[in-house]
Design a protein around this motif. Structure first.
Motif, mmCIF file in Angstrom:
data_model
loop_
_atom_site.group_PDB
_atom_site.id
_atom_site.type_symbol
_atom_site.label_atom_id
_atom_site.label_comp_id
_atom_site.label_asym_id
_atom_site.label_seq_id
_atom_site.Cartn_x
_atom_site.Cartn_y
_atom_site.Cartn_z
ATOM 1 N N CYS A 75 88.621 76.306 59.192
ATOM 2 C CA CYS A 75 87.957 75.592 60.288
ATOM 3 C C CYS A 75 86.716 74.843 59.835
ATOM 4 O O CYS A 75 85.663 74.924 60.481
ATOM 5 N N GLN A 76 86.800 74.115 58.735
ATOM 6 C CA GLN A 76 85.616 73.422 58.226
ATOM 7 C C GLN A 76 85.085 72.402 59.220
ATOM 8 O O GLN A 76 83.875 72.255 59.374
ATOM 9 N N GLN A 77 85.956 71.682 59.890
ATOM 10 C CA GLN A 77 85.502 70.670 60.849
ATOM 11 C C GLN A 77 84.850 71.321 62.064
ATOM 12 O O GLN A 77 83.868 70.810 62.595
ATOM 13 N N ALA A 78 85.362 72.471 62.488
ATOM 14 C CA ALA A 78 84.770 73.166 63.631
ATOM 15 C C ALA A 78 83.347 73.629 63.305
ATOM 16 O O ALA A 78 82.480 73.642 64.176
ATOM 17 N N ARG A 80 81.251 72.067 61.722
ATOM 18 C CA ARG A 80 80.354 70.914 61.743
ATOM 19 C C ARG A 80 80.212 70.332 63.148
ATOM 20 O O ARG A 80 79.546 69.328 63.327
ATOM 21 N N THR A 81 80.860 70.946 64.127
ATOM 22 C CA THR A 81 80.827 70.458 65.502
ATOM 23 C C THR A 81 79.833 71.286 66.298
ATOM 24 O O THR A 81 79.774 72.507 66.134
ATOM 25 N N PHE A 82 79.094 70.627 67.196
ATOM 26 C CA PHE A 82 77.925 71.211 67.849
ATOM 27 C C PHE A 82 78.091 72.623 68.400
ATOM 28 O O PHE A 82 77.464 73.526 67.880
ATOM 29 N N TYR A 84 80.358 74.920 68.163
ATOM 30 C CA TYR A 84 81.004 75.878 67.269
ATOM 31 C C TYR A 84 80.118 76.230 66.077
ATOM 32 O O TYR A 84 80.137 77.370 65.603
ATOM 33 N N SER A 85 79.360 75.272 65.587
ATOM 34 C CA SER A 85 78.495 75.551 64.438
ATOM 35 C C SER A 85 77.430 76.585 64.788
ATOM 36 O O SER A 85 77.151 77.487 63.999
#
Length: 172
Positions: A75-78, A80-82, A84-85
């Motif tokens: 979940c690398q993209q997750a 980087r998302t507000f 979820y990070s």
């Protein structure tokens, strides 16, 4: 370009963006350190509970490891998302706080408090350096500032709490 030492609007904007980034990172780190202190202190203050509930520390280690591996592998993209990070950081911070509490319960409160004071002092010193410097914080200046801050704070602690081990550390 620049003439006569004047900064261009682009270089001013880059400095503003960098300063904003440093403020955001240090803000997040401050919240993580405060949360760690709030969670770890009651565990550290009750060593009997920590010794009889080792499974809590083991569960915190396992959850932290699984969340980090899950984010890195899947979940690398997750990450980087507000929302979820921050959720990821929150889970890892809570787990690591429990681990810090469980480990620090094995030590005296005085030694743990000395480590807390040193860590907080170095963190504050680096924050001041990062917020006030005109140079790139990622260069050697940050490391030298951290080392100097560590030596000064350790010297002050050894002055008020003298011990042979502290003198050996300073001598080293």
């Amino acid at each position: 370009g620049t003439s006569g030492g004047m900064k261009t609007p682009l270089s001013n904007m880059e400095a503003d963006v960098r300063a904003g980034f440093v403020r955001k990172v240090y803000g997040i780190l401050s919240v993580q350190l405060i949360l760690t202190a709030i969670i770890a202190y009651p565990i550290q203050a009750n060593p009997y509970w920590a010794a009889t509930h080792r499974e809590v520390g083991q569960a915190a280690m396992l959850v932290s490891l699984l969340v980090v591996f899950g984010v890195v592998c899947c979940c690398q993209q997750a990450a980087r998302t507000f929302p979820y990070s921050y959720a990821f950081l929150g889970v890892v911070t809570v787990c690591e706080s429990v681990i810090v509490g469980m480990i620090s319960a094995m030590y005296t409160t005085e030694s743990v408090m000395m480590a807390v004071v040193l860590t907080a002092g170095i963190f504050i010193g680096l924050t001041i350096y990062a917020m006030t410097t005109k140079t790139d914080f990622t260069g050697m200046g940050g490391y030298l500032s951290a080392g100097l801050c560590c030596l000064i704070l350790t010297s002050l602690l050894c002055m008020f709490f003298p011990s042979p081990m502290g003198q050996k550390i300073i001598a080293g």
